[in-house]
Structures are given as structure tokens and as C-alpha cells.
Design a protein around this motif. Structure first.
Motif, PDB file in Angstrom:
ATOM      1  N   GLU A  87      21.060  38.397 -40.702  1.00 23.83           N
ATOM      2  CA  GLU A  87      22.164  39.112 -40.068  1.00 23.83           C
ATOM      3  C   GLU A  87      21.994  39.079 -38.553  1.00 23.83           C
ATOM      4  O   GLU A  87      20.919  39.374 -38.026  1.00 23.83           O
ATOM      5  CB  GLU A  87      22.195  40.563 -40.561  1.00 23.83           C
ATOM      6  CG  GLU A  87      23.336  41.369 -40.036  1.00 23.83           C
ATOM      7  CD  GLU A  87      24.691  40.965 -40.594  1.00 23.83           C
ATOM      8  OE1 GLU A  87      25.697  41.213 -39.895  1.00 23.83           O
ATOM      9  OE2 GLU A  87      24.769  40.400 -41.702  1.00 23.83           O
ATOM     10  N   THR A 140      26.059  33.394 -35.689  1.00 28.27           N
ATOM     11  CA  THR A 140      26.790  32.634 -34.683  1.00 28.27           C
ATOM     12  C   THR A 140      26.299  31.201 -34.739  1.00 28.27           C
ATOM     13  O   THR A 140      25.090  30.949 -34.696  1.00 28.27           O
ATOM     14  CB  THR A 140      26.543  33.209 -33.277  1.00 28.27           C
ATOM     15  OG1 THR A 140      26.997  34.562 -33.258  1.00 28.27           O
ATOM     16  CG2 THR A 140      27.273  32.402 -32.217  1.00 28.27           C
ATOM     17  N   GLU A 155      25.082  26.580 -46.532  1.00 28.04           N
ATOM     18  CA  GLU A 155      26.369  27.250 -46.696  1.00 28.04           C
ATOM     19  C   GLU A 155      27.121  27.315 -45.364  1.00 28.04           C
ATOM     20  O   GLU A 155      28.322  27.051 -45.308  1.00 28.04           O
ATOM     21  CB  GLU A 155      26.147  28.653 -47.241  1.00 28.04           C
ATOM     22  CG  GLU A 155      27.409  29.368 -47.629  1.00 28.04           C
ATOM     23  CD  GLU A 155      27.143  30.718 -48.249  1.00 28.04           C
ATOM     24  OE1 GLU A 155      27.955  31.626 -47.993  1.00 28.04           O
ATOM     25  OE2 GLU A 155      26.141  30.873 -48.961  1.00 28.04           O
ATOM     26  N   ALA A 156      26.420  27.628 -44.287  1.00 26.87           N
ATOM     27  CA  ALA A 156      27.060  27.678 -42.971  1.00 26.87           C
ATOM     28  C   ALA A 156      27.619  26.312 -42.588  1.00 26.87           C
ATOM     29  O   ALA A 156      28.746  26.210 -42.097  1.00 26.87           O
ATOM     30  CB  ALA A 156      26.068  28.166 -41.918  1.00 26.87           C
ATOM     31  N   MET A 204      25.252  37.877 -47.797  1.00 27.32           N
ATOM     32  CA  MET A 204      25.896  37.135 -46.732  1.00 27.32           C
ATOM     33  C   MET A 204      25.480  37.710 -45.387  1.00 27.32           C
ATOM     34  O   MET A 204      25.490  38.913 -45.202  1.00 27.32           O
ATOM     35  CB  MET A 204      27.382  37.348 -46.872  1.00 27.32           C
ATOM     36  CG  MET A 204      28.364  36.243 -47.079  1.00 27.32           C
ATOM     37  SD  MET A 204      27.944  34.610 -47.406  1.00 27.32           S
ATOM     38  CE  MET A 204      28.348  34.561 -49.117  1.00 27.32           C
ATOM     39  N   ALA A 205      25.146  36.842 -44.475  1.00 25.01           N
ATOM     40  CA  ALA A 205      24.772  37.265 -43.128  1.00 25.01           C
ATOM     41  C   ALA A 205      25.838  36.812 -42.141  1.00 25.01           C
ATOM     42  O   ALA A 205      26.389  35.717 -42.274  1.00 25.01           O
ATOM     43  CB  ALA A 205      23.424  36.673 -42.748  1.00 25.01           C
ATOM     44  N   LYS A 206      26.114  37.630 -41.162  1.00 23.94           N
ATOM     45  CA  LYS A 206      27.005  37.231 -40.074  1.00 23.94           C
ATOM     46  C   LYS A 206      26.137  36.533 -39.033  1.00 23.94           C
ATOM     47  O   LYS A 206      25.192  37.123 -38.526  1.00 23.94           O
ATOM     48  CB  LYS A 206      27.686  38.447 -39.465  1.00 23.94           C
ATOM     49  CG  LYS A 206      28.680  39.101 -40.400  1.00 23.94           C
ATOM     50  CD  LYS A 206      29.447  40.188 -39.675  1.00 23.94           C
ATOM     51  CE  LYS A 206      30.376  40.923 -40.615  1.00 23.94           C
ATOM     52  NZ  LYS A 206      31.407  40.101 -41.201  1.00 23.94           N
ATOM     53  N   PRO A 212      31.672  32.503 -35.094  1.00 25.99           N
ATOM     54  CA  PRO A 212      30.983  33.272 -36.124  1.00 25.99           C
ATOM     55  C   PRO A 212      31.250  32.724 -37.521  1.00 25.99           C
ATOM     56  O   PRO A 212      32.315  32.165 -37.791  1.00 25.99           O
ATOM     57  CB  PRO A 212      31.591  34.666 -35.976  1.00 25.99           C
ATOM     58  CG  PRO A 212      32.987  34.399 -35.504  1.00 25.99           C
ATOM     59  CD  PRO A 212      32.886  33.177 -34.621  1.00 25.99           C
ATOM     60  N   TYR A 213      30.268  32.906 -38.388  1.00 25.24           N
ATOM     61  CA  TYR A 213      30.394  32.554 -39.803  1.00 25.24           C
ATOM     62  C   TYR A 213      29.664  33.599 -40.629  1.00 25.24           C
ATOM     63  O   TYR A 213      28.717  34.240 -40.138  1.00 25.24           O
ATOM     64  CB  TYR A 213      29.782  31.175 -40.088  1.00 25.24           C
ATOM     65  CG  TYR A 213      30.642  30.031 -39.636  1.00 25.24           C
ATOM     66  CD1 TYR A 213      31.642  29.523 -40.449  1.00 25.24           C
ATOM     67  CD2 TYR A 213      30.459  29.460 -38.384  1.00 25.24           C
ATOM     68  CE1 TYR A 213      32.450  28.475 -40.030  1.00 25.24           C
ATOM     69  CE2 TYR A 213      31.258  28.409 -37.951  1.00 25.24           C
ATOM     70  CZ  TYR A 213      32.251  27.927 -38.784  1.00 25.24           C
ATOM     71  OH  TYR A 213      33.049  26.893 -38.358  1.00 25.24           O
ATOM     72  N   ASP A 214      30.061  33.733 -41.887  1.00 22.51           N
ATOM     73  CA  ASP A 214      29.354  34.547 -42.869  1.00 22.51           C
ATOM     74  C   ASP A 214      28.737  33.588 -43.872  1.00 22.51           C
ATOM     75  O   ASP A 214      29.472  32.905 -44.609  1.00 22.51           O
ATOM     76  CB  ASP A 214      30.310  35.494 -43.599  1.00 22.51           C
ATOM     77  CG  ASP A 214      30.862  36.580 -42.700  1.00 22.51           C
ATOM     78  OD1 ASP A 214      30.160  36.987 -41.758  1.00 22.51           O
ATOM     79  OD2 ASP A 214      31.997  37.016 -42.939  1.00 22.51           O
ATOM     80  N   ALA A 215      27.403  33.500 -43.892  1.00 22.46           N
ATOM     81  CA  ALA A 215      26.719  32.563 -44.780  1.00 22.46           C
ATOM     82  C   ALA A 215      25.317  33.068 -45.083  1.00 22.46           C
ATOM     83  O   ALA A 215      24.697  33.729 -44.251  1.00 22.46           O
ATOM     84  CB  ALA A 215      26.663  31.181 -44.138  1.00 22.46           C
ATOM     85  N   ALA A 216      24.821  32.718 -46.249  1.00 18.52           N
ATOM     86  CA  ALA A 216      23.481  33.133 -46.656  1.00 18.52           C
ATOM     87  C   ALA A 216      22.412  32.101 -46.287  1.00 18.52           C
ATOM     88  O   ALA A 216      21.263  32.455 -46.045  1.00 18.52           O
ATOM     89  CB  ALA A 216      23.443  33.399 -48.162  1.00 18.52           C
TER      90      ALA A 216
END
Length: 84
Positions: A71, A5, A30-31, A1-3, A22-26
Motif C-alpha cells: 500500500e 504509483t 497484475e499492475a 489490493m494495494a494502491k 495510480p493503480y490498484d494491484a496486488a
């Protein structure tokens, strides 16, 4: 998972009611699923017409599930612009 914007522009910004978040998505897919979950309704409809930049690179016609997110990266949500 990457943080990452996610930045909204024009109609996407108006529909989200915020300029960025912000989102955490690969992946981009997904984002965007997370964005739709957080902003059901108008923004989901706007996203269908948008193009996207990931870290400054156009996504184009690539499948969103094939676009990895890094990331600290940025996803730009760009609705069609009028003018000329």
C-alpha cells in the motif's frame, strides 16, 4: 489490493504520455497487466525491454507474479538507457 504509483521513465514515459499514474494491484504482474490494458500499443512493446524497481528494490529476474506490492508503494518502469 494495494494502491501504488507507477512511474514511467524515458521511452516508457513517452509511450504512456504521462509521468506517473495510480493503480490498484496486488503484484507487479497484475499492475503491468493493468498498464497494458490502459496503454495498448507502443507502451506494451516498450515494457518488454524494461527493468523495474518496486519501492526502490530491483526486481531483476524474479517472476513478476511473485513480487508483491505494498500500500502506497511505487513501481518504477525503467527502459534501457543509452550512454556511457
Amino acid at each position: 489490493m494495494a494502491k501504488v504509483t507507477v512511474r514511467y521513465w524515458a521511452a516508457a514515459k513517452a509511450a504512456a504520455g504521462i509521468a506517473e499514474e495510480p493503480y490498484d494491484a496486488a503484484t507487479l504482474a497484475e499492475a503491468l497487466d493493468l498498464v497494458r490494458g490502459r496503454h495498448p500499443g507502443e507502451l506494451s512493446q516498450v515494457l518488454v525491454r524494461c527493468s523495474f524497481l518496486v519501492d526502490g528494490d530491483p526486481v531483476g529476474k524474479r517472476g513478476h507474479e511473485t513480487v508483491p506490492l505494498a500500500e502506497g508503494g511505487t513501481v518504477e518502469v525503467l527502459p534501457p538507457f543509452a550512454g556511457g
